[in-house]
Design an enzyme around this catalytic site. Structure first.
Site, PDB file in Angstrom:
ATOM      1  N   GLY A  39      12.475  -4.618  -0.971  1.00 28.29           N
ATOM      2  CA  GLY A  39      13.294  -5.520  -0.192  1.00 28.29           C
ATOM      3  C   GLY A  39      12.764  -5.734   1.204  1.00 28.29           C
TER       4      GLY A  39
ATOM      5  CE1 TYR B  89      14.893   3.579   3.018  1.00 31.31           C
ATOM      6  CE2 TYR B  89      14.593   4.875   1.022  1.00 31.31           C
ATOM      7  CZ  TYR B  89      14.188   3.849   1.858  1.00 31.31           C
ATOM      8  OH  TYR B  89      13.087   3.110   1.540  1.00 31.31           O
TER       9      TYR B  89
ATOM     10  CB  CYS C  61      -0.951  -0.002   1.194  1.00 30.12           C
ATOM     11  SG  CYS C  61      -2.320  -1.177   1.015  1.00 30.12           S
TER      12      CYS C  61
ATOM     13  CG  HIS D  50      15.678   0.294   7.197  1.00 33.25           C
ATOM     14  ND1 HIS D  50      16.261   1.537   7.173  1.00 33.25           N
ATOM     15  CD2 HIS D  50      14.494   0.420   6.546  1.00 33.25           C
ATOM     16  CE1 HIS D  50      15.467   2.378   6.531  1.00 33.25           C
ATOM     17  NE2 HIS D  50      14.384   1.722   6.141  1.00 33.25           N
ATOM     18  CD  GLU D  51      12.090  -2.694   6.339  1.00 33.76           C
ATOM     19  OE1 GLU D  51      11.102  -2.003   6.652  1.00 33.76           O
ATOM     20  OE2 GLU D  51      12.792  -2.448   5.344  1.00 33.76           O
TER      21      GLU D  51
ATOM     22  NE  ARG E  53      15.458  -4.898  -2.078  1.00 33.31           N
ATOM     23  CZ  ARG E  53      16.429  -4.917  -1.167  1.00 33.31           C
ATOM     24  NH1 ARG E  53      17.175  -5.999  -1.054  1.00 33.31           N
ATOM     25  NH2 ARG E  53      16.654  -3.887  -0.383  1.00 33.31           N
TER      26      ARG E  53
ATOM     27  CG  ASP F 202       4.171   4.517  -7.112  1.00 31.33           C
ATOM     28  OD1 ASP F 202       4.364   4.324  -5.901  1.00 31.33           O
ATOM     29  OD2 ASP F 202       3.160   4.127  -7.709  1.00 31.33           O
TER      30      ASP F 202
ATOM     31  CD  GLU G 206      12.292   4.903   4.860  1.00 31.05           C
ATOM     32  OE1 GLU G 206      13.228   4.432   5.537  1.00 31.05           O
ATOM     33  OE2 GLU G 206      11.299   4.246   4.530  1.00 31.05           O
TER      34      GLU G 206
ATOM     35  CG  HIS H 261      10.361   1.878   9.056  1.00 36.14           C
ATOM     36  ND1 HIS H 261      10.099   3.218   8.856  1.00 36.14           N
ATOM     37  CD2 HIS H 261      11.096   1.478   7.977  1.00 36.14           C
ATOM     38  CE1 HIS H 261      10.639   3.606   7.724  1.00 36.14           C
ATOM     39  NE2 HIS H 261      11.257   2.577   7.170  1.00 36.14           N
TER      40      HIS H 261
ATOM     41  CD  GLU I   1       8.007   1.036   6.392  1.00 34.60           C
ATOM     42  OE1 GLU I   1       7.697   2.209   6.104  1.00 34.60           O
ATOM     43  OE2 GLU I   1       8.685   0.313   5.642  1.00 34.60           O
TER      44      GLU I   1
END
Length: 604
Positions: free
Chosen positions: A259, A376, A132, A288-289, A550, A368, A319, A292, A262
Site C-alpha cells: 500500500g 507495527y 526491494c 506513516h510513510e 496490494r 517475505d 515500524e 519513515h 517509504e
C-alpha cells in the site's frame, strides 16, 4: 556479527557508495549495466569480499580498473547466490577500492515488476517498478544487501524516449530526460533503492513535493495528497528537520504489492488510496510513510551482537517507531482521542507463532514469509506502554526525537536503542527495570501489558457490532460512524464467528455497503460476505483481489474464497489466470496460501 538473510560479512568491509549506469530493456524484461561499489576495508590485508546476488548474470568484475577473479556460490532458496570476489591486491584498514561489476538482471527478478501496456492505466506504454524491501535489491544490483550497510548512490538510467524514469533520490536538474541522472543526499540501506519507468507526469503539491503518476491518476492524486506539506511540517516539529530535500509521492499502477513504500524522496502509493478521500485516512497512510523519513530511513535497524535478530527484515524497531510517530502526527492534526482510537485494534497476535516476537529469530526464515502487522502494532504497544511509564506523550516524544537525532544516518541494534532509553531516562531506571523486557521482545502472542486506551470512539463500533451479532437487526440501526470507525466495526465482526447469511444480507439492505468504494471498507465487507457463504459476493471479492495487487487486500480475499468449499477451485483458477500480472512476492505468497504447486494444480 552476521545477517542470516545475507551472504556478505560486515567485519571485513563496508560499502560507502554505489555508482549505477543502467539500461532498461522492456523487450527482454532485463536491466543491464554496471555498478561501481566504493568499498572501505575494515581490516588489514583485506583481499576478498562477498556480495549478495539473486538470479543475476555476472559478466565481469574489476577492482580499481584491474580484472578481479570472481565466482558464484551455491544458490540458496531465498537468499540467492553469493558472489565471491578476490581482489588483485591487498588493502589496509581504512583504504578504499572501487569494485566494478558488469551484470544483467533476470526477467524474473524478484525486485522488478514489468507491466505490459494493457496492465497500465494509459494502456499505451509499458511500465517498470521495483520493490526491494526486504531482501530483493540483490536481484537488481549486486550489493551488500543488508540494513546494516548504509551508502549513497548515483545513477544514470537509459530508458525508451517516450518514458520517464524516477528513483528514490533527488533529481539532478529539472529537465525530464531519457538519460536521467539522480543522486541522493543521505546514505541509505540497499532495500530503499527504487526505480520506476513509465509514461509519467507530475504535479506540484507543495514547496518540496510533487506527485507522479500516469496522467489518468495525476490530477486526482494531486488533490488527494494536497495536505502533504502540512504533515511534513508537523513531523518536523515532532522529530526534527527533514533531511532528504524532496518529498515526492508516486502513484503506482494497481498491481503494486504494498500500500505504501517509504523510498527516500519518492514514497510509493497505490490507486486504492485514492478512493480514501477522508483526511483521517490520508493521515494514517501518507503520515506513516512520511514518518519513515526519520524512523527506518534516517535511523535504520540492524542485527544485534548479542541476539541474531532483525536482519534483512527491518520492521520491528523501524515500524514500531514509525507507527508511534504517525499517530503523533494524527494527534497533532486531529486529536488525542483519534490517536487512542487508532491504537485500540492491537488484539490479534498468534499466541505461539515465534514470528510474533518483537525480536524474532529469522535464521532460515524467508523475510517475505515473516511479514505481518506485528512489528507495527506490537511495537507501537511497547512504545505507548513506555510513554505511560515515563510521563506522557510530550515527555516520551522528547526521547524519540533525541534518539533520532543521535543515531541519524546510522543503523542501530535493539541493544543500542534500549541502552539509550535507560540513559535518557536515567532518573527513572528503577521503573524501566520493572518492564518485562523478555516478555515484550522474545515471547510470542499478545503484549504482556495491555495499554489502557481511551475507548470513546471505539465504544460506538463495539456497540453496533454487538447488535448485529446478538440481536436481530432492524432498519433503525443507523450507521453514523466515521470511515475509521466503520473499518473498525467490520474488523470486529471479522473476529467473530461468521454471521448468518440472512443477517449479512440485511446489513447490505440497511447500509448498501456493496456501493462503498473505500478500499479499506470494501475489503473487510467482502471478506465478511464470503465468510458467511454469500455466493453473490464471490465474484466481487475475486475482482477486488485481482484488479489491484496490494498484498494486504489480495491475500486475505483469495484465502476467504479458497476456504469457501464450493468456490475453492474457482479461487485457484482465477489466481492462475492473473498470476503473471502480480508482483512476484504477491504471487508467491498467494500460491502458498492456495496450495498451488509447480504443476499449476491445487494440492488435495
Amino acid at each position: 556479527m552476521a545477517d542470516p538473510c545475507s551472504f556478505c560479512s560486515f567485519t571485513g568491509c563496508v560499502t560507502k557508495h554505489l555508482n549505477l549506469l543502467l539500461r532498461v530493456d522492456f523487450d527482454r524484461h532485463v536491466i543491464s549495466g554496471r555498478v561501481a561499489l566504493t568499498v572501505e576495508a575494515l581490516e588489514d590485508r583485506f583481499s576478498a569480499l562477498t556480495l549478495d546476488t539473486k538470479d543475476l548474470k555476472i559478466v565481469s568484475v574489476s577492482a580499481n580498473g584491474q580484472p578481479a577473479r570472481f565466482s558464484l556460490g551455491q544458490k540458496h532458496s531465498f537468499k540467492g547466490t553469493p558472489l565471491d570476489i578476490t581482489l588483485p591486491f591487498d588493502l589496509s584498514r581504512g583504504q578504499h577500492v572501487i569494485v566494478e561489476v558488469n551484470y544483467e538482471t533476470s526477467p524474473s527478478a524478484s525486485a522488478l515488476q514489468w507491466l505490459k501496456p494493457e496492465q497500465t492505466a494509459g494502456k499505451k506504454q509499458p511500465y517498470l517498478f521495483s520493490q526491494c524491501q526486504a531482501h530483493h535489491c540483490r536481484s537488481m544490483v549486486p550489493c551488500q544487501d543488508s540494513p546494516s550497510i548504509k551508502h549513497s548512490y548515483y545513477a544514470q538510467v537509459s530508458v525508451p524516449k517516450d518514458l520517464v524514469v524516477v528513483m528514490s533520490a533527488v533529481r539532478d536538474g529539472h529537465e525530464l530526460r531519457c538519460d536521467c541522472p539522480v543522486c541522493p543526499q543521505v546514505p541509505m540501506p540497499s532495500y530503499l533503492i527504487a526505480i520506476v519507468v513509465g509514461a509519467l507526469e507530475s504535479r506540484e503539491i507543495g514547496p518540496r513535493s510533487r506527485v507522479w503518476s500516469e496522467k489518468e491518476f495525476v490530477d486526482k492524486a494531486a488533490f488527494e495528497f494536497s495536505e502533504t506539506e502540512t504533515m511534513l511540517k508537523t513531523a518536523e516539529d515532532l522529530a526534527g528537520p527533514y533531511v532528504w530535500g524532496q518529498y515526492d509521492i508516486l502513484v503506482l499502477p494497481p498491481s503494486s504489492a504494498y500500500g505504501g513504500m517509504e523510498n527516500p524522496c519518492l514514497t510509493f502509493a497505490t490507486p486504492p488510496l485514492l478512493v480514501n478521500t477522508h483526511l483521517m485516512i490520508q493521515i494514517s497512510v501518507i503520515a506513516h510513510e512520511i514518518s519513515h523519513s526519520w524512523t527506518g530511513n534516517l535511523v535504520t535497524n540492524r542485527p544485534g551482537i548479542l541476539t541474531n535478530h532483525l536482519p534483512s527484515l527491518t520492521f520491528r524497531l523501524n515500524e514500531g517507531h514509525t507507527v508511534y510517530l504517525e499517530r503523533m502526527i494524527g494527534r497533532c492534526m486531529e486529536s488525542e482521542q483519534f490517536r487512542q482510537f487508532k491504537a485500540i485494534g492491537v488484539n490479534t497476535f498468534g499466541a505461539n507463532n515465534p514470528l510474533t516476537n518483537l525480536v524474532p529469530s529469522l535464521q532460515d526464515v524467508n523475510p517475505d514469509d515473516a511479514f505481518s502487522s506485528v512489528p507495527y502494532e506490537k511495537g507501537f504497544a511497547l512504545l505507548y506502554h513506555l510513554e505511560e511509564l515515563m510521563g506522557g506523550p510530550e515527555v516520551f516524544m522528547g526521547f524519540v526525537k533525541s534518539y533520532i537525532q543521535l543515531f541519524a544516518y546510522s543503523s542501530v541494534t535493539t541493544e543500542e536503542w534500549k541502552n539509550y532509553l535507560f540513559t535518557f531516562f536515567k532518573d527513572k531506571v528503577d521503573v524501566l527495570n520493572k518492564v518485562d523486557w523478555n516478555a515484550w521482545m522474545f515471547t510470542p502472542g499478545m503484549p504482556p501489558v495491555k495499554p489502557q486506551y481511551d475507548t470513546t470512539l471505539a465504544d460506538a463500533c463495539i456497540a453496533l457490532s454487538q447488535k448485529w451479532i446478538k440481536v436481530k437487526p432492524k432498519p433503525g440501526f443507523v450507521l453514523t460512524l466515521s470511515s475509521h470507525q466503520l473499518i473498525e466495526f467490520l474488523s470486529l465482526l471479522l473476529h467473530e464467528d461468521a454471521l448468518p447469511l440472512t443477517r449479512v444480507k440485511k446489513m447490505q439492505e440497511v447500509y448498501d455497503l456493496n456501493a462503498c468504494m473505500n478500499a479499506e471498507i470494501r475489503f473487510r465487507w467482502l471478506r465478511l460476505c464470503v465468510r458467511s457463504k454469500w455466493e453473490e459476493a464471490v465474484p466481487m471479492a475475486l475482482k477486488m483481489a485481482t484488479e489491484q495487487g496490494r498484498m494486504k487486500f489480495t491475500r486475505p480475499l483469495f484465502k476467504e474464497v479458497f476456504n469457501f468449499d464450493k468456490f475453492r477451485n474457482e479461487a485457484v483458477k482465477v489466481f492462475l489466470e492473473h498470476r503473471a500480472a502480480m508482483h512476484p512476492v504477491t504471487s508467491g505468497l498467494v500460491g502458498k496460501d492456495l496450495k498451488v504447486d509447480g504443476s499449476n494444480t491445487a494440492s488435495q
